[in-house]
Design a protein around this motif. Structure first.
Motif, short mmCIF file in Angstrom:
data_model
loop_
_atom_site.label_atom_id
_atom_site.label_comp_id
_atom_site.label_asym_id
_atom_site.label_seq_id
_atom_site.Cartn_x
_atom_site.Cartn_y
_atom_site.Cartn_z
N ASN A 77 0.87 -1.17 0.00
CA ASN A 77 0.00 0.00 0.00
C ASN A 77 0.91 1.22 0.00
O ASN A 77 1.50 1.58 1.02
CB ASN A 77 -0.91 -0.01 1.23
CG ASN A 77 -1.92 1.13 1.21
OD1 ASN A 77 -1.62 2.25 0.80
ND2 ASN A 77 -3.13 0.85 1.67
N ALA A 78 1.04 1.85 -1.17
CA ALA A 78 1.97 2.96 -1.30
C ALA A 78 1.55 4.17 -0.48
O ALA A 78 2.38 5.02 -0.14
CB ALA A 78 2.12 3.35 -2.77
N TYR A 158 -6.91 2.83 -9.16
CA TYR A 158 -7.81 3.00 -8.01
C TYR A 158 -7.43 2.10 -6.85
O TYR A 158 -7.44 2.52 -5.69
CB TYR A 158 -9.25 2.72 -8.46
CG TYR A 158 -10.25 2.69 -7.33
CD1 TYR A 158 -10.62 3.88 -6.70
CD2 TYR A 158 -10.81 1.50 -6.91
CE1 TYR A 158 -11.53 3.86 -5.65
CE2 TYR A 158 -11.73 1.48 -5.87
CZ TYR A 158 -12.09 2.66 -5.25
OH TYR A 158 -12.99 2.64 -4.21
N SER A 159 -7.11 0.84 -7.13
CA SER A 159 -6.84 -0.12 -6.05
C SER A 159 -5.38 -0.55 -6.00
O SER A 159 -5.02 -1.45 -5.24
CB SER A 159 -7.72 -1.37 -6.24
OG SER A 159 -7.40 -2.02 -7.45
#
Length: 304
Positions: A77-78, A158-159
């Motif tokens: 998760n950046a 988006y994800s």
């Protein structure tokens, strides 16, 4: 590429399954220092090793570092710096970014390793135009994925699934993929899949190409299968984001020019049947990622 830390030194760290590498990068992108250590397993060991190799790369200039960038395998998760499932290092869940920031006192940004390598490869091979336009890295590693850089900025979607073309289920042999689907492109067009399809040599791709050139029937059939899947991956990437450069990276790309030649042959075969594809001139856009430079670590620094 972040602009928040453009005027300070940056450290980039490339976390791999067997080694962890770091570089110190100047504001204009020059590598000023470099270090590498063997990777150890487990959360605590990974965090200790990232901090250690980062400090080694910076040396006496660590106090001048404005940001640390990390490229790592696993689910990243950046936005939060959380990483999950780094299988080769026995990491199930880790707040890598916040943990390293707390240990070092330096702002830390974490990216997927393919995304980080995309930024590094784009910076090194972007030519006179630099990072302008769209540049993509197609990474043939354990799996198959692309990192997409647009005007120096990574595209996550988006994800965070932008570039995950390895799990597009269009490969006609319908092999079962670890993701649960059948026919994912990476079941044929990845380093791990080629090793499975051609278990006669290590590394497999150079041997497969040599034997196919000698017209050995099994090699010809296997290489044809792999090249059709790679051709599909290149077309999907080209026709969805239309990059000006498509850089081939990962372990399979270390085969070098012979790999580029067989890929170009596949693309030319397709062009002969389709004027639209011929107009795209995809062979002219292909480049090999530089194997002599720490592309992942450089990209992690530039993305920080």
């Amino acid at each position: 590429m972040s602009t928040n830390n453009a005027n300070g030194l940056r450290i980039g760290v490339d976390v791999g399954g067997t080694k962890i590498e770091a570089v110190l990068v100047s504001p204009d992108g020059r590598v000023l220092g470099q270090a590498r250590i063997a990777a150890r397993r487990g959360n605590q060991a990974v965090l200790e090793d990232i901090e250690s190799v980062a400090r080694q790369a910076a040396g006496e200039r660590f106090a001048e570092v404005a940001a640390i960038g990390i490229g790592t395998p696993g689910q990243v998760n950046a936005d939060t710096g959380h990483v999950g499932d780094i299988v080769n290092l026995d990491v199930v869940s880790m707040d890598m970014g916040p943990e390293i920031a707390q240990r070092t006192g330096v702002d830390t940004h974490v990216e997927n390793d393919v995304n980080a390598a995309a930024v590094g490869a784009a910076a090194l091979l972007g030519g006179a135009e630099g990072l302008t336009g769209t540049i993509a890295l197609l990474n043939f590693g354990t799996g198959l994925a692309a990192g997409i850089v647009q005007d120096g900025v990574l595209l996550h979607g988006y994800s965070g699934a932008a570039g995950e073309i390895g799990h597009v289920p269009v490969e006609p042999h319908r092999f079962k993929c670890p993701c649960g689907q059948y026919g994912c492109l990476e079941t044929v067009a990845s380093g791990a899949s080629v090793a499975r399809l051609w278990p006669h040599a290590d590394p497999p791709m150079p041997d497969l190409i040599r034997r196919a050139i000698r017209r050995e029937a099994e090699a010809v059939d296997t290489l044809d299968m792999v090249m059709r899947a790679i051709g599909d991956a290149i077309q999907i990437l080209a026709q969805s984001v239309d990059p000006r450069l498509i850089i081939l990276g990962g372990g399979m790309a270390k085969t070098g020019e012979p790999l580029l030649e067989v890929i170009n042959a596949e693309l030319h075969r397709r062009e002969a049947q389709c004027h639209f594809l011929e107009s795209l001139n995809l062979p002219a856009r292909l480049r090999l990622a530089p194997v002599e430079q720490p592309v992942g670590a450089i990209g992690a620094a530039l993305a920080a």
